[in-house]
Structure formats: C-alpha cells, structure tokens
Design a protein around this motif. Structure first.
Motif, mmCIF file in Angstrom:
data_model
loop_
_atom_site.group_PDB
_atom_site.id
_atom_site.type_symbol
_atom_site.label_atom_id
_atom_site.label_comp_id
_atom_site.label_asym_id
_atom_site.label_seq_id
_atom_site.Cartn_x
_atom_site.Cartn_y
_atom_site.Cartn_z
ATOM 1 N N TYR A 216 0.806 -1.219 0.000
ATOM 2 C CA TYR A 216 0.000 0.000 0.000
ATOM 3 C C TYR A 216 0.840 1.271 0.000
ATOM 4 N N GLY A 217 2.115 1.147 0.349
ATOM 5 C CA GLY A 217 2.907 2.356 0.550
ATOM 6 C C GLY A 217 2.513 2.973 1.878
ATOM 7 N N PRO A 218 2.748 4.278 2.067
ATOM 8 C CA PRO A 218 2.320 4.931 3.315
ATOM 9 C C PRO A 218 0.818 4.764 3.511
ATOM 10 N N VAL A 219 0.416 4.438 4.740
ATOM 11 C CA VAL A 219 -0.990 4.187 5.035
ATOM 12 C C VAL A 219 -1.647 5.369 5.732
ATOM 13 N N TRP A 220 -1.021 5.848 6.796
ATOM 14 C CA TRP A 220 -1.649 6.836 7.661
ATOM 15 C C TRP A 220 -1.750 8.203 6.977
ATOM 16 N N GLY A 221 -2.943 8.792 7.095
ATOM 17 C CA GLY A 221 -3.174 10.090 6.486
ATOM 18 C C GLY A 221 -3.439 10.022 4.998
ATOM 19 N N THR A 222 -3.745 8.828 4.491
ATOM 20 C CA THR A 222 -3.998 8.654 3.059
ATOM 21 C C THR A 222 -5.401 8.088 2.839
ATOM 22 N N GLU A 223 -5.784 7.973 1.561
ATOM 23 C CA GLU A 223 -7.066 7.364 1.226
ATOM 24 C C GLU A 223 -7.103 5.899 1.636
ATOM 25 N N LYS A 224 -5.934 5.240 1.646
ATOM 26 C CA LYS A 224 -5.867 3.839 2.047
ATOM 27 C C LYS A 224 -6.266 3.677 3.511
ATOM 28 N N GLU A 225 -5.853 4.637 4.328
ATOM 29 C CA GLU A 225 -6.243 4.587 5.741
ATOM 30 C C GLU A 225 -7.768 4.643 5.871
ATOM 31 N N LYS A 226 -8.401 5.539 5.125
ATOM 32 C CA LYS A 226 -9.855 5.661 5.176
ATOM 33 C C LYS A 226 -10.527 4.366 4.731
ATOM 34 N N GLU A 227 -9.963 3.745 3.707
ATOM 35 C CA GLU A 227 -10.513 2.492 3.193
ATOM 36 C C GLU A 227 -10.422 1.387 4.241
ATOM 37 N N ILE A 228 -9.245 1.281 4.881
ATOM 38 C CA ILE A 228 -9.048 0.251 5.904
ATOM 39 C C ILE A 228 -9.952 0.514 7.097
ATOM 40 N N HIS A 229 -10.069 1.786 7.486
ATOM 41 C CA HIS A 229 -10.918 2.139 8.624
ATOM 42 C C HIS A 229 -12.376 1.779 8.352
ATOM 43 N N GLU A 230 -12.835 2.003 7.145
ATOM 44 C CA GLU A 230 -14.208 1.648 6.790
ATOM 45 C C GLU A 230 -14.434 0.141 6.885
ATOM 46 N N ILE A 231 -13.436 -0.636 6.499
ATOM 47 C CA ILE A 231 -13.537 -2.092 6.604
ATOM 48 C C ILE A 231 -13.618 -2.514 8.070
ATOM 49 N N LEU A 232 -12.781 -1.917 8.901
ATOM 50 C CA LEU A 232 -12.783 -2.239 10.329
ATOM 51 C C LEU A 232 -14.119 -1.873 10.974
ATOM 52 N N VAL A 233 -14.659 -0.718 10.599
ATOM 53 C CA VAL A 233 -15.962 -0.305 11.125
ATOM 54 C C VAL A 233 -17.042 -1.298 10.718
ATOM 55 N N ALA A 234 -16.978 -1.759 9.483
ATOM 56 C CA ALA A 234 -17.956 -2.732 8.999
ATOM 57 C C ALA A 234 -17.882 -4.031 9.804
ATOM 58 N N MET A 235 -16.650 -4.463 10.126
ATOM 59 C CA MET A 235 -16.479 -5.688 10.911
ATOM 60 C C MET A 235 -17.114 -5.542 12.295
ATOM 61 N N MET A 236 -16.804 -4.448 12.978
ATOM 62 C CA MET A 236 -17.310 -4.252 14.335
ATOM 63 C C MET A 236 -18.807 -3.963 14.358
ATOM 64 N N THR A 237 -19.328 -3.417 13.264
ATOM 65 C CA THR A 237 -20.775 -3.213 13.171
ATOM 66 C C THR A 237 -21.503 -4.547 13.197
ATOM 67 N N GLU A 238 -20.976 -5.532 12.466
ATOM 68 C CA GLU A 238 -21.580 -6.868 12.453
ATOM 69 C C GLU A 238 -21.476 -7.532 13.815
ATOM 70 N N VAL A 239 -20.328 -7.363 14.470
ATOM 71 C CA VAL A 239 -20.158 -7.918 15.816
ATOM 72 C C VAL A 239 -21.205 -7.330 16.759
ATOM 73 N N SER A 240 -21.345 -6.021 16.712
ATOM 74 C CA SER A 240 -22.261 -5.334 17.619
ATOM 75 C C SER A 240 -23.725 -5.691 17.350
ATOM 76 N N ARG A 241 -24.086 -5.851 16.092
ATOM 77 C CA ARG A 241 -25.460 -6.240 15.763
ATOM 78 C C ARG A 241 -25.810 -7.588 16.373
ATOM 79 N N SER A 242 -24.890 -8.539 16.248
ATOM 80 C CA SER A 242 -25.152 -9.864 16.820
ATOM 81 C C SER A 242 -25.227 -9.794 18.341
ATOM 82 N N PHE A 243 -24.335 -8.997 18.941
ATOM 83 C CA PHE A 243 -24.371 -8.854 20.396
ATOM 84 C C PHE A 243 -25.723 -8.322 20.854
#
Length: 282
Positions: A216-243
């Motif tokens: 990915y090259g540099p991650v932090w402060g880039t569009e890649k960071e936003k993309e990864i963060h959105e994926i992480l949010v999606a993962m935890m959203t599913e966890v929280s829904r089941s909880f």
C-alpha cells in the motif's frame, strides 16, 4: 495476533472497571492454577472479553474472591471464577500454543519454541476435550500459512480464516445462541487480523515479512487509511449487531464499552504511533 479487544477505561464507572478487572485477574489465576505459569503468561484481553460475554449470556454460578498475585503482591485483587472463565482459559491455551508455534516457524525464535513445548501437554489436554474448536484452529491456520506463502492479497479471504476459527471458539454450547456467537466471533476474528496487520505493516516491510498492506505504501493520512478504517468499522458493526440480539443484561454496559469504544482506543493508539514514525522518517 491477539490483544485488540479492550475496554475504554476512561468511559467506565469505577464499579464496572472493577468487575472487568475481576474477570481479567480471574482468567489469569485460572490459567496458572490449571495449566501452569507458561499458560498464565499467555493471558490476553480478547479471551477476557469472551469470558465476560459468555458469563453475561449464560449466567453460570460465579464465585468471587480476593487474592494476591506475583504482579500485585501488596494488595489483594478481586477475581471471579465460573465455567465460562474455565472455557475462556481453555481457548486461551489453544490459540496461544498455535501462536507460539507460528512465531517459531516464521521467526525461528528459540524462546517461542521452548514455550510451545512447555505448553504442549496443556494443549493436548484441552484438544481432547474440544475437538471442534481444535479442528477449526488447525485447519484455518494451515490455510493461513498457505495464503501467506503465496502472498495472497485477498483481504476478505485471508482475514476470514482467522474469523472462521474464532467463530468456533465463541460457540461454547450447541444451543439457540450459537449462530449469533459464531457471527460475533467471525467478524471479530477478521477485525483482529486486520488490526494486527495494520499495526505491524511497517515492521513487516522492513523485515520483508508477509503483510496484507505491505504494497500500500504509506498508510496513515492517506485514502488507504480511510478504506481500511471503513472495513474495520464494517467488521465491528456486524459484531455489535449480533451482540445486541443476544439476551445479555449482566455486564452488558461493559461489553458495549468494549465494542463501541474500547476497540477504537487501540486503533487510535496504533495510528498515533505509526504517524509519528512516518513523520520521523521525513
């Protein structure tokens, strides 16, 4: 690979934090008493979360006591003991042994090899009791090694392998709650794998080790960071829904603290550390 599912201490009431620590200390005591000091050293927050979650769902008979320990010899600390804590300790043994083995195979660290050898009798004992969980761990870690050796960059597939075995660890009993618990474990496993890759990306680049994000090259402060963060949010959203679909009242606010806030404290900490390192390079 573990240690990312933690509380946001600042947002917990003192009573709630005391309860959380009683599960952490109880799990620590359990590991030492049943499997020895090597197992005790493998204690982590992720399995503390599992003990808390399953205790809240099944409400087993729980004993509370106070005890001194080597890390805290001056003052006695509150600890809890129940069947859910026993189960979390068993799962800690399973994943810790495989982690030590994995570290030895990847990095050839003799300390990891020695620790794995010391933990093996406990692993074999637990494996005999929980064949479904062991099969899931061993099969998916084997597939994970294959994916890493092939330099696989399919995020969903690679992270999903950790999700698959954690899904089986979350299922303690064959009952009506197993589907929601399996879903929680699956998406939390993906989250943990991605967080681990994110935290280690710069070090893995330096050591030329496999990492999903190494290209990915540099991650932090880039569009890649936003993309990864959105994926992480999606993962935890599913966890929280089941909880939220589980009938948990006992310690529910502590669990919500972890799912909605605590996991992101770790993310922020990783971001700040890596951002500083990237600035220092310039």
């Amino acid at each position: 690979m573990f240690g990312y599912i933690y509380v946001n201490e600042q947002e917990l009431k003192l009573k709630e934090y005391t309860i959380y620590r009683s599960f952490y200390c109880g799990l620590c005591h359990n590991l030492k008493q049943r499997y020895g000091r090597t197992a005790q050293m493998m204690l982590n927050y992720d399995l503390t979360f599992l003990a808390l979650l399953l205790s809240g769902l099944y409400e087993p008979d729980t004993e509370s006591f106070e005890k001194r320990c080597i890390p805290h010899p001056v003052k006695k600390h509150k600890m809890v003991e129940n069947e859910a804590v026993d189960y979390a300790a068993d799962m800690c043994v399973l994943v810790s042994y495989q982690k030590l083995k994995d570290d030895w195979e990847d990095e050839k660290k003799q300390t990891r090899r020695a620790a794995a050898a010391m933990l093996r009798p406990a692993y074999e004992k637990v494996a005999e009791k929980y064949p479904r969980q062991v099969k899931a761990i061993e099969e998916n870690i084997r597939l994970l090694h294959e994916a890493e050796h092939q330099n696989c960059k399919d995020i969903d597939y690679v992270a999903g392998l950790t999700g698959k075995f954690l899904a089986e660890l979350f299922v303690w009993k064959d009952d009506i709650w197993q589907d929601e618990l399996r879903t929680m474990g699956f998406f939390m496993g993906k989250y943990i794998y991605l967080m681990d890759a994110l935290e280690d990306v710069e070090q893995d680049k330096k050591n030329k080790n496999y990492n999903l994000f190494s290209e990915y090259g540099p991650v932090w402060g880039t569009e890649k960071e936003k993309e990864i963060h959105e994926i992480l949010v999606a993962m935890m959203t599913e966890v929280s829904r089941s909880f939220e679909r589980l009938p948990i009242l006992q310690n529910a606010e502590i669990i919500r603290n972890i799912l909605y806030s605590g996991v992101w404290c770790k993310y922020v900490m990783i971001k700040e550390r890596n951002s500083k390192q990237e600035k220092d390079k310039k």
